[in-house]
Design an enzyme around this catalytic site. Structure first.
Site: not given
Ligand code: ADP
Length: 407
Positions: A9, A16, A101, A189, A216-218, A249, A291, A337, A387
């Site tokens: 990826n 990754k 990916r 996603h 999907h909350l990342g 974003r 973050d 998240i 993924e």
């Molecule tokens: P990416 O889109 O880069 O793959 P991830 O799916 O790894 O992202 O999600 C990263 C987000 O998840 C960051 O905002 C991080 O702070 C949040 N996160 C991870 N662990 C926790 C936790 N224990 N509590 C709150 N937020 C978290």
């Protein structure tokens, strides 16, 4: 020798990787038992690259076993080193195929595809639609081709899963000629949604084919409304900027703001792009961090304001996605998240209590697989996404996982 599938990826400053034994991705067993032989990432590419990796049991690979990388190394040098390092790091494994990916497959690719010169030509044409990701995805494919010309490679697209949507869900209210040119809602996603769709029967039985919204909350964040485990509508559109508020974003914004920034504040399109992709979202509103975990532990009122807006916007998007599927039976939270933040899940679901969404606080705090209260009209689940395994499986299937010879 074990045959192994390499999953890559590749992004602008990081890559990754994971190496899966063919045997584990080609069976139909539980994905939880399908851990890669090795997984890791190289960050700081083009500047000061650092490799970190962990083995099958999740143990970090020690500094003395890591591959040294010179500063300013680009993909062309990085990839051959990485391929050699991987084979030497995992006893008796031979890479027999690579899966990538690729962010954009356009309208033409509704499933993964074997890499050929014709496919690469097609994918190059899509660079203007995803300038931040597509060039790096393709650079990694080219670098693998140069290093191992006989290796079978597969491209897996983030847009493919959404090609089941009807035209109505993919259209903007723009002049027809622009729609015909391909200015439509592609959605992203998709590899994550594909994985979750595959997991739903295990959690829901017959309700898996009902009305499900996956959040999907990342760092990047989106939602997908599914019926019969297929995408019916999604929050991201032409680019990965649309929809939810994200780490950096802005998500959905009045297009008039962009015109105002250009016409009245004298910003160039590059500056506006930088603002929308990198300086907005949780980072922009909090002024502290992109973050979520950092913001949750901050005492700043601006951090709280950013989290509140994130949750409010997520609940609004979720409610609007019930329209295309005619209601809702299940909500699934996934990604960093979604899988880990009990606070964010609770705040989003509080906004949704009017639609019969009620959480079991104890289960939510423990990040349990099912976090809705008994009697909640809507099931609420946490399903960790994967993924990589979607890419590994598609690669295995499309290449018959035959070991490559004559390298
Ligand atoms: P990416 O889109 O880069 O793959 P991830 O799916 O790894 O992202 O999600 C990263 C987000 O998840 C960051 O905002 C991080 O702070 C949040 N996160 C991870 N662990 C926790 C936790 N224990 N509590 C709150 N937020 C978290």
């Amino acid at each position: 020798m074990k045959d192994a599938i390499l999953v890559l990826n590749a992004g602008s400053s990081s890559i990754k990787f994971a190496l899966y034994p063919v045997i584990s991705v080609s069976d139909t067993g539980d994905a939880d038992n399908q851990a890669p032989l090795i997984r890791g990432k190289i960050t700081g590419i083009g500047n000061n690259p650092i490799l970190s990796a962990q083995d099958r049991t999740g143990n970090k690979i020690g500094q003395n076993r890591l591959m040294p990388i010179a500063p300013n190394t680009e993909y062309d040098d990085l990839i051959p080193n990485l391929l050699g390092w991987l084979e030497s790091s995992v006893d008796d494994a031979t890479i027999c195929a690579a899966g990538h990916r690729v962010v954009h497959g356009g309208q033409g690719h509704d499933k993964p595809a074997r890499v050929t010169p014709e496919l690469m030509n097609d994918l190059e044409k899509l660079i203007p639609l995803a300038p931040l990701h597509q060039p790096h995805n393709l650079a990694a494919i080219r670098a693998v081709t140069t290093a191992l010309p006989d290796l079978a490679q597969v491209a897996c697209f983030d847009t493919s899963f959404h090609r089941t949507q009807i035209k109505l869900a993919q259209s903007f209210a723009l002049p027809r000629a622009l729609t015909d040119e391909g200015i439509i809602r592609y959605g992203f996603h998709g590899l994550s949604y594909d994985y979750i769709a595959g997991q739903l029967p295990k959690h829901l039985g017959a309700r898996a084919n009902g009305r499900v919204i996956v959040a999907h909350l990342g760092n990047g964040a989106s939602m997908c409304a599914m019926k019969n485990r297929q995408s019916v509508a999604t929050s991201m559109g032409f680019t990965a900027l649309d929809g939810l508020m994200m780490g950096r974003r802005c998500g959905t914004i009045d297009p008039g703001v962009i015109l105002h920034l250009i016409d009245n504040k004298g910003m160039s399109s590059q500056e506006v792009g930088q603002l929308l992709y990198n300086q907005s979202g949780l980072l922009g509103v909090s002024g502290i961090s992109n973050d979520m975990h950092v913001l949750e532990t901050s005492i700043s009122p601006h951090a709280q304001e950013a989290i509140n807006l994130f949750c409010y916007r997520a609940a609004c998007e979720l409610a609007s996605l019930t329209i295309p599927i005619g209601g809702i039976d299940t909500i699934v939270f996934t990604a960093g998240i979604g899988e880990n933040s009990a606070y964010v899940r609770q705040k989003i679901c509080e906004h949704l209590s009017w639609m019969g969404v009620f959480l079991d606080d104890g289960a939510n705090t423990k990040n349990a697989p099912r976090i809705s209260k008994a009697g909640s009209d809507v099931d609420v689940l946490i399903i960790p996404t994967n993924e990589e395994i979607v890419i590994a499986r598609a690669t295995c299937n499309l290449t018959n996982s035959r070991p490559v010879t004559g390298r």
